[in-house]
Scaffold this active site. Sequence first.
Site, PDB file in Angstrom:
ATOM      1  N   HIS A 216       0.863  -1.163   0.000  1.00  0.00           N
ATOM      2  CA  HIS A 216       0.000   0.000   0.000  1.00  0.00           C
ATOM      3  C   HIS A 216       0.911   1.228   0.000  1.00  0.00           C
ATOM      4  O   HIS A 216       2.041   1.165   0.504  1.00  0.00           O
ATOM      5  CB  HIS A 216      -0.890   0.044   1.237  1.00  0.00           C
TER       6      HIS A 216
ATOM      7  N   GLU B  48      -4.325  -4.123  -4.450  1.00  0.00           N
ATOM      8  CA  GLU B  48      -5.786  -4.083  -4.498  1.00  0.00           C
ATOM      9  C   GLU B  48      -6.268  -2.644  -4.403  1.00  0.00           C
ATOM     10  O   GLU B  48      -6.949  -2.262  -3.458  1.00  0.00           O
ATOM     11  CB  GLU B  48      -6.406  -4.956  -3.387  1.00  0.00           C
TER      12      GLU B  48
END
Length: 387
Positions: free
Chosen positions: A302, A340
Amino acid sequence: MSIAMTAHAKTSNATAAPAAPVAPAALDALDAPDIPYALTLSDGRRYHASGPDDAVARAGQDLTLWCDARPVAVFRVSEADDGMMLQATAPHDGHLPVQALLPVLAAVFCHHKACRHASVVWPVAQFEALHTTWVVGAVRDGVGERFSQTDGAQVLHVSRQTFWQHPALWLRGPSSAGMAQQYVVTQGKRHALRAPKPVGEVYRRHIARLGTHFSLRAIDQPGDVERFHEWMNLDSVAHFWEQTGTLEEHAEYLKKMHDDPHTVTLFACFDDEPFAYFEVYWAKEDRIAPFCDAADYDRGFHLLVGSTRFRSPGRTEAWLRSIIHYIFLDDPRTQRIVGEPRIDHDRWIAYMQGQGAARLREFDFPHKRAVLIAFERQTIFEQYAPW
């Protein structure tokens, strides 16, 4: 693999190169705090390469490899098909550690994007057995990928993807791959036992085309929490992270990440100034695992970019390729890096696809609809190596 574990070949007075005068440029380089692509091995010796004007391999010029202030090899550079040939000229030190060749190869691959291959040619008229052992060691260490013998010379063949997969120039400490493989169960998930979290700087790369250094370091310095808190409350970050809060809440968040063995938190820096935050995680223990059929050493990350000073296209490409490079180097067993991003982050998804990511499918987390993307090791090193 880490620099601290680098093997060092024994020296021999019988074949050592004769003493040579020390060039002023070499003495200046010794005083420089950060020579691009210099490599210090476990015995404390520092190797770097230089040409007549700089550390770039240019056809028709000589490239000198230095050990501290002593020249240990000189290479005549020439062009060959879609690559370069480096012809070693006498005198040269026949007992170089094989990794000492990496700064010479950096002078080729870090400056010539179109160069796909390099051939290092060593004359072996007097030391044939020695050089055969040396080139075998170079291939086994990952410095080159194959060797051949022709016209009384040993040739070490190095491709661009081989060069960029060697960690010695880039990793700043032990990798995650040093531990013996064993398995544990955490919250019902069976996974490989993970290495302790790194401390300090973990990765550094000089980016010649930008004239800057990119680095990654653990979040462990005074002021790091305050910086993270400031970034998390930016509107551009809050829209995707949804983690606005107080300083105390963000300190607790970072502590939680620090205590989580499957996640490593890092600041990314240009010339040692932090500009972005990364969470690098092991996918097998992460919430993404059921959606990507995670393998034992798949990883993901992330990110947020907190400083607008470093949002130019050139720097974005540099840091994205660098974080991917670091993750693949940190454990050679990692074959895939997953992500994601939220489905409405379409510009970022498209950009990652342009940098080698595959868009696999859409899926639902409890808190968002996401797109599963993946960077494959082979694709990255064949087509999207750092630049």
